[in-house]
Design a protein around this motif. Structure first.
Motif, PDB file in Angstrom:
ATOM      1  N   ASP A 217      40.926  36.215  46.015  1.00 53.94           N
ATOM      2  CA  ASP A 217      39.914  35.606  45.138  1.00 53.94           C
ATOM      3  C   ASP A 217      40.040  36.106  43.702  1.00 53.94           C
ATOM      4  OD1 ASP A 217      38.984  34.221  47.299  1.00 53.94           O
ATOM      5  OD2 ASP A 217      37.250  35.535  47.673  1.00 53.94           O
ATOM      6  N   GLU A 218      40.166  37.433  43.541  1.00 56.91           N
ATOM      7  CA  GLU A 218      40.280  37.968  42.178  1.00 56.91           C
ATOM      8  C   GLU A 218      41.615  37.580  41.543  1.00 56.91           C
ATOM      9  OE1 GLU A 218      37.883  41.691  40.575  1.00 56.91           O
ATOM     10  OE2 GLU A 218      39.213  42.250  42.217  1.00 56.91           O
TER      11      GLU A 218
ATOM     12  N   GLN B 154      41.116  34.230  40.102  1.00 60.77           N
ATOM     13  CA  GLN B 154      40.251  34.328  38.920  1.00 60.77           C
ATOM     14  C   GLN B 154      41.049  34.842  37.718  1.00 60.77           C
ATOM     15  OE1 GLN B 154      37.135  37.239  39.227  1.00 60.77           O
ATOM     16  NE2 GLN B 154      36.254  36.737  37.234  1.00 60.77           N
TER      17      GLN B 154
ATOM     18  N   ASP C 181      39.830  43.972  35.507  1.00 63.77           N
ATOM     19  CA  ASP C 181      38.711  43.284  34.870  1.00 63.77           C
ATOM     20  C   ASP C 181      39.253  42.274  33.867  1.00 63.77           C
ATOM     21  OD1 ASP C 181      36.488  43.003  32.694  1.00 63.77           O
ATOM     22  OD2 ASP C 181      35.478  43.969  34.392  1.00 63.77           O
ATOM     23  N   THR C 182      38.573  41.152  33.737  1.00 68.11           N
ATOM     24  CA  THR C 182      39.054  40.122  32.812  1.00 68.11           C
ATOM     25  C   THR C 182      39.014  40.578  31.356  1.00 68.11           C
ATOM     26  OG1 THR C 182      36.834  39.124  32.840  1.00 68.11           O
ATOM     27  CG2 THR C 182      38.491  38.168  34.317  1.00 68.11           C
TER      28      THR C 182
ATOM     29  N   LEU D 141      43.906  43.448  44.103  1.00 65.65           N
ATOM     30  CA  LEU D 141      42.878  42.483  43.727  1.00 65.65           C
ATOM     31  C   LEU D 141      42.388  41.612  44.876  1.00 65.65           C
ATOM     32  CD1 LEU D 141      44.442  41.260  40.354  1.00 65.65           C
ATOM     33  CD2 LEU D 141      42.555  42.884  40.639  1.00 65.65           C
TER      34      LEU D 141
END
Length: 328
Positions: A180-181, A184, A155-156, A177
């Motif tokens: 895509d993640e 991000q 999680d960011t 992940l």
């Protein structure tokens, strides 16, 4: 383990981390972390200045420190309280405050902290302790080294936590992940001035991460030396970009130190950096086999051909003798 079993382990670890994060949020996120989180969110949402993770103007002091000329190797020493076997590291000589200085003084170019408590036994408190010890070394020789947060980041919010607690880089697991993640998270880290290391276990994932914009690749979960070498051979690096390759060196179950030879082999066959963890704690606080001595041996300029009789014996006696010689 097979790729299927590794995936299953990853799914379970992710679920456990999700539960830990929910509890962390429920207990109340620290203001310093929320401040970083808001800065990150704003930067990610700013369409007038999109984040370019391949931007050569982005400062990369850690990568610059780790990446030296061909034929040399730098080392990241990982602090942890729990071995991969599940055994706890309880010796008082291995307190974070003490080891932070020892790692630096004996030649580590950076320090990682395994802050996933289930896997490494550490918490963010240990990370902050090591960050603070390095800060106090600013006027010393050698000076402070960068600190890396090696958490299971899903999680960011954890990226904001890494920045707020003083880490200068974070590790992202590509297989966990996905593409895509990973992109991000690379952007989120860059928004907060953090450098990123993407961990992979195959050549295909290494290339995919590089294609996404990763600047530092760590090959981990690969026990066989030849497979570890093969994971970085022939990678396509976009023109004008530097990609730093890191070999995660697993500890052998015996009490020998064949890992030192593996480091030299990785150096001679193209890796820029080695990441070492459990092997640093195998000898306890022994006067010869302490963590600093192992770091110094691994980063020496010695040759597999001339320096280590362990190639012939295969039992590690040569490495132990070398540890003693190098400190004299």
């Amino acid at each position: 383990p097979s790729s299927t079993s590794l995936f299953a382990i990853g799914v379970l670890a992710k679920k456990a981390k999700e539960a830990t994060l929910r509890q962390y949020i429920s207990d109340g996120v620290e203001p310093a972390v929320m401040e970083k989180y808001e800065v990150m969110k704003k930067a990610l949402a700013d369409e007038s200045a999109p984040i370019d993770i391949t931007d050569s103007a982005f400062p990369t002091p850690l990568q610059d420190t780790l990446t030296r000329r061909v034929g040399t190797i730098t080392l990241i020493a990982e602090f942890k309280r729990k071995m991969a076997t599940g055994d706890m590291i309880s010796d008082r000589a291995f307190d974070p405050e003490l080891l932070s200085g020892e790692f630096r003084e004996f030649g580590a170019s950076a320090i990682a902290v395994m802050t996933d408590e289930r896997m490494g036994g550490c918490t963010q408190k240990d990370l902050k302790t090591i960050v603070e010890e390095q800060r106090r070394a600013r006027m010393e020789v050698p000076g402070p080294v960068s600190v890396i947060n090696n958490d299971l980041i899903i999680d960011t919010l954890q990226i904001a936590q890494s920045a707020a607690n003083g880490a200068e880089a974070a590790v992202f697991d590509y297989a966990l992940l996905g593409a895509d993640e990973t992109v991000q998270f690379l952007k989120a880290a860059q928004a907060l001035g953090l450098e990123s290391i993407v961990s992979v276990s195959t050549k295909e994932d290494a290339q995919a991460a590089i294609d996404l914009g990763a600047r530092m690749i760590m090959v981990t979960g690969v026990a066989d030396l030849e497979e570890r070498i093969a994971a970085i051979e022939g990678l396509t690096i976009p023109e004008g970009r530097t990609v730093t390759t890191i070999a995660n060196i697993p500890a052998h179950a015996d009490q020998g130190y064949e890992e030192i030879e593996e480091v030299w082999a990785c150096r001679d066959r193209g890796y820029n950096v080695v990441w070492v963890n459990d092997v640093l704690y195998k000898g306890g606080a022994d006067s010869i086999e302490h963590p600093g001595a192992i770091i110094k041996s691994m980063t020496s300029k010695s040759s597999l051909k001339w320096a280590s009789p362990m190639v012939k014996s295969g039992r590690g006696e040569g490495a132990k003798e070398y540890l003693g010689d190098i400190l004299m």
